[in-house]
Design an enzyme around this catalytic site. Structure first.
Site, mmCIF file in Angstrom:
data_model
loop_
_atom_site.group_PDB
_atom_site.id
_atom_site.type_symbol
_atom_site.label_atom_id
_atom_site.label_comp_id
_atom_site.label_asym_id
_atom_site.label_seq_id
_atom_site.Cartn_x
_atom_site.Cartn_y
_atom_site.Cartn_z
ATOM 1 N N ASN A 5 21.487 5.191 9.665
ATOM 2 C CA ASN A 5 22.179 4.164 10.466
ATOM 3 C C ASN A 5 21.317 3.672 11.632
ATOM 4 O O ASN A 5 21.801 2.970 12.512
ATOM 5 C CB ASN A 5 23.514 4.688 10.988
ATOM 6 N N ASP A 42 17.191 17.060 20.640
ATOM 7 C CA ASP A 42 18.649 17.224 20.656
ATOM 8 C C ASP A 42 19.064 18.624 20.237
ATOM 9 O O ASP A 42 18.265 19.423 19.761
ATOM 10 C CB ASP A 42 19.315 16.173 19.761
ATOM 11 N N GLU A 62 23.331 7.306 18.604
ATOM 12 C CA GLU A 62 23.997 6.600 17.525
ATOM 13 C C GLU A 62 24.083 5.098 17.839
ATOM 14 O O GLU A 62 23.859 4.685 18.985
ATOM 15 C CB GLU A 62 25.407 7.170 17.335
ATOM 16 N N HIS A 72 19.728 5.618 13.905
ATOM 17 C CA HIS A 72 19.688 6.427 15.118
ATOM 18 C C HIS A 72 18.345 7.121 15.286
ATOM 19 O O HIS A 72 17.653 7.417 14.310
ATOM 20 C CB HIS A 72 20.857 7.423 15.178
#
Length: 268
Positions: free
Chosen positions: A137, A67, A144, A139
């Site tokens: 979380n 990313d 996400e 990811h």
């Protein structure tokens, strides 16, 4: 999914480096998928040390990063290109023209950039080993919660939790991007091997959801349950919420025997 639990983060990094080293030495022209964030830094330190000791060469490798922040210049200290140069590329013999990051500059169409990145991976022969971390979380990359399990490289809006977690890396008066380009979950699953590293108690809940929870877009990392060759390296803190840890330890002992006889990789 192969789950390996170590005493501390240093052992996680050392084992991850062994997987990378074995691949590069086994397959000429290996293609690596690389990650940024605090967890992989310890891995990159191990790889740099191996290179400086003349134990490992990256001369014939190609890399694709997971990313990059949207619209950020590669010379910006907050860019992931800068991160990779600083932590790995500047210290080894890799050809930087064969290191790719999913950039999308001002005025470029992110959809077209995503398709172009997918094509570059395809032309390179696909990713042999994808390094991953995991967000608190759940990811992976910047996929996400609620990301499509069939997603490909594209633009994503970052959650407030991710922004909060990453805010420590930005000065109070510094612009923090809220959008990023990321490999999709399906792109990650295309890799022949996936190696996820997680350390620290703050990752324990996400790790539990990934390994023993339902397959769900709410925990994107749970998609690794579908991967034939997923290896998860944990320290005790990150594994602290897992039940039946004795089984994971026993299973790893059996896998070690197989690896000693036949090697880490079985399809190269």
């Amino acid at each position: 999914m192969q789950v390996i639990i170590f005493d501390n983060p240093q052992q996680v990094a050392e084992n991850a480096a062994q997987w990378v080293e074995k691949l590069i030495n086994k397959k000429s022209g290996a293609v690596l998928g690389l990650a940024t964030g605090s967890t992989p830094i310890s891995l990159y330190k191990q790889l740099v040390a191996k290179h400086q000791a003349d134990e490992l060469s990256f001369a014939n490798t190609t890399s694709f990063n997971l990313d990059e922040y949207l619209g950020i210049d590669e010379n910006n200290a907050q860019s992931y290109r800068h991160f990779m140069n600083e932590n790995l590329f500047d210290h080894v013999d890799i050809d930087k023209s064969k290191t790719f990051v999913p950039t999308c500059n001002q005025g470029e169409n992110p959809r077209e950039q995503g398709l172009a990145y997918e094509e570059k991976i395809k032309q390179a022969g696909g990713i042999d080993l994808q390094i991953l971390g995991i967000g608190a979380n759940g990811h992976i990359g910047f996929n996400e919660p609620t990301s499509s399990l069939a997603s490909r490289t594209r633009i994503k809006t970052l959650t407030q939790q991710t922004l909060n977690d990453n805010s420590r890396l930005f000065a109070a008066d510094e612009f923090q991007p809220t959008l990023a380009m990321t490999m999709g979950i399906a792109t990650i699953l295309d890799a022949r091997y996936v190696l996820l590293m997680a350390t620290g108690e703050n990752k324990a809940s996400a790790v539990k959801s990934m390994i023993t929870g339902p397959l769900s877009a709410v925990c994107p990392a749970s998609a690794l349950q579908l991967h034939e060759n997923a290896i998860v390296l944990l320290d005790k803190a990150a594994a602290s919420e897992l039940e039946d840890q004795e089984y994971y330890l026993w299973a790893n002992e059996q896998n070690l025997k197989i690896n000693q006889e036949f090697g880490l990789y079985h399809n190269y």
